[in-house]
Design a protein around this motif. Structure first.
Motif, mmCIF file in Angstrom:
data_model
loop_
_atom_site.group_PDB
_atom_site.id
_atom_site.type_symbol
_atom_site.label_atom_id
_atom_site.label_comp_id
_atom_site.label_asym_id
_atom_site.label_seq_id
_atom_site.Cartn_x
_atom_site.Cartn_y
_atom_site.Cartn_z
ATOM 1 N N ALA A 67 5.983 8.760 -1.920
ATOM 2 C CA ALA A 67 6.695 9.445 -0.845
ATOM 3 C C ALA A 67 5.829 10.533 -0.218
ATOM 4 O O ALA A 67 5.825 10.706 1.009
ATOM 5 N N SER A 68 5.076 11.264 -1.035
ATOM 6 C CA SER A 68 4.195 12.311 -0.508
ATOM 7 C C SER A 68 3.064 11.709 0.315
ATOM 8 O O SER A 68 2.710 12.235 1.376
ATOM 9 N N ILE A 69 2.497 10.615 -0.170
ATOM 10 C CA ILE A 69 1.423 9.955 0.582
ATOM 11 C C ILE A 69 1.947 9.447 1.918
ATOM 12 O O ILE A 69 1.302 9.603 2.955
ATOM 13 N N GLU A 70 3.140 8.867 1.909
ATOM 14 C CA GLU A 70 3.723 8.376 3.157
ATOM 15 C C GLU A 70 3.994 9.522 4.127
ATOM 16 O O GLU A 70 3.684 9.426 5.321
ATOM 17 N N ALA A 71 4.544 10.637 3.636
ATOM 18 C CA ALA A 71 4.806 11.795 4.500
ATOM 19 C C ALA A 71 3.510 12.354 5.067
ATOM 20 O O ALA A 71 3.439 12.732 6.247
ATOM 21 N N TYR A 72 2.469 12.408 4.248
ATOM 22 C CA TYR A 72 1.154 12.890 4.679
ATOM 23 C C TYR A 72 0.638 12.005 5.813
ATOM 24 O O TYR A 72 0.206 12.490 6.853
ATOM 25 N N ALA A 73 0.681 10.687 5.595
ATOM 26 C CA ALA A 73 0.177 9.750 6.604
ATOM 27 C C ALA A 73 0.983 9.850 7.894
ATOM 28 O O ALA A 73 0.414 9.858 8.986
ATOM 29 N N GLN A 74 2.301 9.920 7.784
ATOM 30 C CA GLN A 74 3.135 10.027 8.977
ATOM 31 C C GLN A 74 2.818 11.294 9.762
ATOM 32 O O GLN A 74 2.774 11.266 10.991
ATOM 33 N N ALA A 75 2.566 12.392 9.059
ATOM 34 C CA ALA A 75 2.213 13.643 9.725
ATOM 35 C C ALA A 75 0.870 13.532 10.443
ATOM 36 O O ALA A 75 0.616 14.249 11.405
ATOM 37 N N CYS A 76 0.032 12.599 9.966
ATOM 38 C CA CYS A 76 -1.269 12.339 10.606
ATOM 39 C C CYS A 76 -1.176 11.215 11.635
ATOM 40 O O CYS A 76 -2.194 10.769 12.160
ATOM 41 N N ASN A 77 0.038 10.742 11.889
ATOM 42 C CA ASN A 77 0.269 9.626 12.812
ATOM 43 C C ASN A 77 -0.482 8.368 12.359
ATOM 44 O O ASN A 77 -1.103 7.666 13.151
ATOM 45 N N ALA A 78 -0.438 8.116 11.050
ATOM 46 C CA ALA A 78 -1.106 6.957 10.463
ATOM 47 C C ALA A 78 -0.078 6.122 9.710
ATOM 48 O O ALA A 78 1.004 6.596 9.379
ATOM 49 N N ALA A 79 -0.404 4.882 9.474
ATOM 50 C CA ALA A 79 0.476 3.975 8.749
ATOM 51 C C ALA A 79 0.075 3.922 7.281
ATOM 52 O O ALA A 79 -1.073 4.177 6.926
ATOM 53 N N VAL A 80 1.021 3.562 6.443
ATOM 54 C CA VAL A 80 0.780 3.416 5.014
ATOM 55 C C VAL A 80 1.180 2.002 4.620
ATOM 56 O O VAL A 80 2.151 1.455 5.127
ATOM 57 N N ALA A 81 0.422 1.424 3.710
ATOM 58 C CA ALA A 81 0.766 0.104 3.194
ATOM 59 C C ALA A 81 0.312 -0.002 1.749
ATOM 60 O O ALA A 81 -0.630 0.654 1.337
ATOM 61 N N TYR A 82 1.021 -0.809 0.998
ATOM 62 C CA TYR A 82 0.566 -1.180 -0.339
ATOM 63 C C TYR A 82 -0.223 -2.468 -0.203
ATOM 64 O O TYR A 82 0.135 -3.341 0.589
ATOM 65 N N VAL A 83 -1.266 -2.601 -0.986
ATOM 66 C CA VAL A 83 -2.044 -3.837 -1.016
ATOM 67 C C VAL A 83 -2.032 -4.343 -2.449
ATOM 68 O O VAL A 83 -2.375 -3.618 -3.375
ATOM 69 N N PHE A 84 -1.602 -5.587 -2.602
ATOM 70 C CA PHE A 84 -1.581 -6.221 -3.911
ATOM 71 C C PHE A 84 -2.672 -7.280 -3.926
ATOM 72 O O PHE A 84 -2.838 -8.022 -2.962
ATOM 73 N N ALA A 85 -3.403 -7.359 -5.017
ATOM 74 C CA ALA A 85 -4.460 -8.361 -5.153
ATOM 75 C C ALA A 85 -4.167 -9.202 -6.390
ATOM 76 O O ALA A 85 -3.886 -8.670 -7.458
ATOM 77 N N SER A 86 -4.232 -10.511 -6.204
ATOM 78 C CA SER A 86 -4.003 -11.424 -7.315
ATOM 79 C C SER A 86 -4.771 -12.698 -7.053
ATOM 80 O O SER A 86 -4.608 -13.322 -5.992
ATOM 81 N N ASP A 87 -5.609 -13.086 -7.995
ATOM 82 C CA ASP A 87 -6.385 -14.327 -7.875
ATOM 83 C C ASP A 87 -7.137 -14.415 -6.545
ATOM 84 O O ASP A 87 -7.176 -15.460 -5.910
ATOM 85 N N GLY A 88 -7.705 -13.303 -6.104
ATOM 86 C CA GLY A 88 -8.493 -13.299 -4.882
ATOM 87 C C GLY A 88 -7.677 -13.241 -3.606
ATOM 88 O O GLY A 88 -8.229 -13.197 -2.515
ATOM 89 N N GLU A 89 -6.358 -13.227 -3.710
ATOM 90 C CA GLU A 89 -5.488 -13.136 -2.539
ATOM 91 C C GLU A 89 -5.008 -11.704 -2.363
ATOM 92 O O GLU A 89 -4.693 -11.020 -3.341
ATOM 93 N N LEU A 90 -4.962 -11.235 -1.125
ATOM 94 C CA LEU A 90 -4.454 -9.899 -0.834
ATOM 95 C C LEU A 90 -3.140 -10.008 -0.080
ATOM 96 O O LEU A 90 -3.019 -10.808 0.847
ATOM 97 N N VAL A 91 -2.168 -9.213 -0.479
ATOM 98 C CA VAL A 91 -0.897 -9.117 0.228
ATOM 99 C C VAL A 91 -0.733 -7.660 0.623
ATOM 100 O O VAL A 91 -0.775 -6.776 -0.227
ATOM 101 N N THR A 92 -0.577 -7.396 1.911
ATOM 102 C CA THR A 92 -0.398 -6.038 2.415
ATOM 103 C C THR A 92 1.059 -5.846 2.790
ATOM 104 O O THR A 92 1.632 -6.667 3.504
ATOM 105 N N VAL A 93 1.653 -4.768 2.310
ATOM 106 C CA VAL A 93 3.052 -4.477 2.562
ATOM 107 C C VAL A 93 3.151 -3.144 3.292
ATOM 108 O O VAL A 93 2.932 -2.092 2.693
ATOM 109 N N PRO A 94 3.420 -3.163 4.597
ATOM 110 C CA PRO A 94 3.562 -1.894 5.323
ATOM 111 C C PRO A 94 4.829 -1.167 4.892
ATOM 112 O O PRO A 94 5.815 -1.795 4.522
ATOM 113 N N LEU A 95 4.799 0.146 4.922
ATOM 114 C CA LEU A 95 5.954 0.950 4.555
ATOM 115 C C LEU A 95 6.492 1.689 5.757
ATOM 116 O O LEU A 95 5.793 1.902 6.731
ATOM 117 N N GLY A 96 7.742 2.101 5.651
ATOM 118 C CA GLY A 96 8.282 2.974 6.673
ATOM 119 C C GLY A 96 9.566 2.496 7.316
ATOM 120 O O GLY A 96 10.330 3.301 7.790
#
Length: 114
Positions: A67-96
């Motif tokens: 939550a703090s990282i997301e608030a920090y990014a939003q205050a900087c007008n930036a987006a936040v996402a989680y990135v999951f890596a499994s077996d060489g595949e990346l899944v990006t999950v935007p938040l907000g």
């Protein structure tokens, strides 16, 4: 530095263990500077004090909450996402827009279907 790390396995281990926190600190400072904000200005936008931002940008200490990282990014007008890596595949999950739990569940389902 490489020589010191080779000579001291304990130093090498501690540096490796602290890399994720240092990487986050550098990323946060970069976001703030790209937004043209001082720590005090960013803190005000987050409803926090400057010391809070300083702790977030520190390479030591505990990781800030999602939550703090997301608030920090939003205050900087930036987006936040989680990135999951499994077996060489990346899944990006935007938040907000939806709850973090629903987004993470969706990403895990998507990764399992692939």
């Amino acid at each position: 530095m490489d020589e010191l790390r080779r000579e001291s396995p304990e130093l090498d281990r501690r540096l490796r263990d602290s890399e994720p926190r240092r990487d986050l600190a550098l990323a946060l400072v970069g976001l703030r500077r790209n937004a043209g904000l001082t720590q005090t200005e960013l803190a005000g936008a987050m409803g926090k004090d400057q010391a809070f931002v300083s702790r977030m940008e520190s390479a030591s200490g505990a990781f800030p909450s999602a939550a703090s990282i997301e608030a920090y990014a939003q205050a900087c007008n930036a987006a936040v996402a989680y990135v999951f890596a499994s077996d060489g595949e990346l899944v990006t999950v935007p938040l907000g827009r939806e709850s973090e739990a629903a987004l993470i569940h969706s990403a895990i389902q998507h990764a399992g279907d692939a």
